[in-house]
Design an enzyme around this catalytic site. Structure first.
Site, PDB file in Angstrom:
ATOM      1  N   ASP A  51       0.827  -1.205   0.000  1.00  0.00           N
ATOM      2  CA  ASP A  51       0.000   0.000   0.000  1.00  0.00           C
ATOM      3  C   ASP A  51       0.861   1.255   0.000  1.00  0.00           C
ATOM      4  O   ASP A  51       0.400   2.316   0.375  1.00  0.00           O
ATOM      5  CB  ASP A  51      -0.927  -0.009   1.221  1.00  0.00           C
ATOM      6  CG  ASP A  51      -0.158  -0.082   2.519  1.00  0.00           C
ATOM      7  OD1 ASP A  51       1.095  -0.095   2.487  1.00  0.00           O
ATOM      8  OD2 ASP A  51      -0.803  -0.130   3.583  1.00  0.00           O
ATOM      9  N   ASN A  52       2.135   1.118  -0.414  1.00  0.00           N
ATOM     10  CA  ASN A  52       2.995   2.311  -0.339  1.00  0.00           C
ATOM     11  C   ASN A  52       4.100   2.263  -1.388  1.00  0.00           C
ATOM     12  O   ASN A  52       4.522   1.198  -1.825  1.00  0.00           O
ATOM     13  CB  ASN A  52       3.602   2.427   1.058  1.00  0.00           C
ATOM     14  CG  ASN A  52       4.599   1.323   1.330  1.00  0.00           C
ATOM     15  OD1 ASN A  52       5.784   1.458   1.019  1.00  0.00           O
ATOM     16  ND2 ASN A  52       4.136   0.199   1.877  1.00  0.00           N
ATOM     17  N   THR A  88       7.971   0.812  -0.471  1.00  0.00           N
ATOM     18  CA  THR A  88       8.222  -0.615  -0.685  1.00  0.00           C
ATOM     19  C   THR A  88       8.323  -0.926  -2.173  1.00  0.00           C
ATOM     20  O   THR A  88       9.125  -1.760  -2.601  1.00  0.00           O
ATOM     21  CB  THR A  88       7.109  -1.460  -0.028  1.00  0.00           C
ATOM     22  OG1 THR A  88       7.000  -1.080   1.338  1.00  0.00           O
ATOM     23  CG2 THR A  88       7.435  -2.940  -0.106  1.00  0.00           C
ATOM     24  N   CYS A 128      11.381   0.778 -16.089  1.00  0.00           N
ATOM     25  CA  CYS A 128      11.195   0.375 -14.695  1.00  0.00           C
ATOM     26  C   CYS A 128      10.319   1.430 -14.009  1.00  0.00           C
ATOM     27  O   CYS A 128      10.008   2.469 -14.590  1.00  0.00           O
ATOM     28  CB  CYS A 128      12.531   0.170 -13.986  1.00  0.00           C
ATOM     29  SG  CYS A 128      13.335   1.673 -13.387  1.00  0.00           S
ATOM     30  N   CYS A 182      -5.929   3.863   0.912  1.00  0.00           N
ATOM     31  CA  CYS A 182      -7.280   3.354   1.116  1.00  0.00           C
ATOM     32  C   CYS A 182      -8.032   4.069   2.240  1.00  0.00           C
ATOM     33  O   CYS A 182      -9.235   4.231   2.191  1.00  0.00           O
ATOM     34  CB  CYS A 182      -7.219   1.872   1.454  1.00  0.00           C
ATOM     35  SG  CYS A 182      -6.529   0.872   0.135  1.00  0.00           S
ATOM     36  N   CYS A 230      17.619   7.034 -16.363  1.00  0.00           N
ATOM     37  CA  CYS A 230      16.997   6.546 -15.125  1.00  0.00           C
ATOM     38  C   CYS A 230      18.074   6.097 -14.147  1.00  0.00           C
ATOM     39  O   CYS A 230      18.939   5.289 -14.499  1.00  0.00           O
ATOM     40  CB  CYS A 230      16.038   5.397 -15.443  1.00  0.00           C
ATOM     41  SG  CYS A 230      15.384   4.585 -13.975  1.00  0.00           S
ATOM     42  N   CYS A 246      17.365   1.781 -13.598  1.00  0.00           N
ATOM     43  CA  CYS A 246      17.672   0.817 -14.666  1.00  0.00           C
ATOM     44  C   CYS A 246      18.680   1.354 -15.672  1.00  0.00           C
ATOM     45  O   CYS A 246      19.332   0.573 -16.367  1.00  0.00           O
ATOM     46  CB  CYS A 246      16.391   0.345 -15.360  1.00  0.00           C
ATOM     47  SG  CYS A 246      15.578   1.572 -16.393  1.00  0.00           S
TER      48      CYS A 246
END
Lengths: 268, 68
Positions: A138-139, A142, A179, A196, A255, A258
């Site tokens: 949810d973030n 991570t 990516c 949410c 980037c 990548c």
């Protein structure tokens, strides 16, 4: 069997239950064997992760490692597939409740529940022996971590998110697509993230996009990278709008991740 | 100078000159978690202010969402 109980390609499990699935030509008996030998890490078993886990277990994916440090809550039940009222009443750890349910659904699937939050310290241990990482988080912190690991180790991952009646997903295949950091060069700050809790979320977009995620996962496990979606796909189930943005043509040599192979999110 | 642009498949008109950053502001789109494709090329956030929208441009704007 391998040491952790997951089937290997040499095992001959009972494939009868997959008969209707194996009739689909790109799966077949050979593909079903690949799925049985398939190894997947699902990061977060909330709305997205729980639906994906159920679909992959039913499809006969041999090994599912689930990570999540949360417990089942009553407010999860409207959209999180694997959990029952009793799990919320007992505040069971999500990975324990999920693993129990998945084993009920398919005893051929080896499920490894890890009651931890994925971070830079444990990602190598949890992701080293899988073919694919699925985002049920949810973030974005991570997700940036997963993206760094994915690019560094040349391992595909599948991004997904949902809010309100809207959901989106993208498959990131190192060397084949852009990516995540080609798309988002900076980590969005947490406080402005419409998660949410502040914007609400319905179950239908979660289930819909989880099906797309699971389909892409199956393609990857079948070795069919040619069939993998190149799109950042967005579904709005309320307005019935579909939007696609082609990521295959957006690889960016500038980037940091990548292009320049700097993996800052794998650092402490 | 009026700019005719297509945003997410829909024809729109704006007063130019206009940067991507200013366009997002007019659209009330949070720039921190948005993917912007201009004429089939991705524009990174650090380039939003310096990238000018031209008459006839086609833009796809997708806000990435966090939850699950």
């Amino acid at each position: 069997m391998s040491e952790d109980g997951a089937p290997t390609a040499d095992d001959v499990p009972n494939f009868e239950r997959y008969a209707r699935q194996m009739v689909f030509a790109p799966v077949g008996a050979a593909g079903q064997k690949k799925l049985a030998a398939g190894r997947v890490l699902i990061v977060g078993v909330g709305g997205l992760g729980s639906w994906v886990a159920e679909l992959l277990a039913r499809a006969g994916v041999g090994f599912l490692r689930l990570t999540d440090d949360d417990r089942v809550d009553e407010v999860n039940l409207h959209r999180q597939a694997l959990y029952a009222q009793a799990d919320a009443d007992a505040r069971r750890p999500k990975v324990q409740a999920a693993a129990a349910r998945l084993r009920q659904l398919n005893s051929q699937a080896a499920v490894e529940p890890i009651a931890q939050r994925l971070d830079h310290r444990n990602i190598a241990a949890l992701a080293d022996d899988v073919q694919l990482i699925i985002d049920g988080t949810d973030n974005f912190a991570t997700r940036f971590l997963i993206n760094d690991y994915s690019v560094k180790m040349a391992r595909p991952w599948i991004f997904a998110g949902a809010v309100g009646a809207e959901a989106q997903m993208a498959v990131f295949v190192p060397g084949q697509t852009a990516c995540l950091r080609c798309v988002l060069d900076e980590l969005p700050p947490v406080c402005r993230d419409p998660n949410c809790r502040t914007a609400g979320v319905l179950s239908m977009p979660v289930a819909a996009i989880a099906a797309f995620e699971a389909m892409e996962a199956i393609k990857i496990l079948l070795g069919r990278l040619d069939a993998v979606s190149p799109y950042l796909l967005k579904l709005d189930l309320w307005s019935n709008q579909v939007q696609r943005l082609n990521l295959a043509r957006h690889r960016n040599a500038q980037c940091e991740c990548c292009g320049q192979r700097q993996f800052e999110y794998l650092q402490p | 100078m009026p700019l005719h642009v297509t945003i997410n498949g829909e024809g729109r008109q704006f007063d130019g000159p206009l940067s991507i950053a200013a366009l997002l502001e007019q659209l009330h789109v949070e720039p921190l978690r948005v993917a912007v494709e201009r004429n089939r090329a991705l524009v990174r956030r650090r380039d939003f202010a310096a990238t000018t929208v031209a008459d006839g441009d086609t833009l796809e704007i997708v806000t990435l969402v966090g939850g699950g």
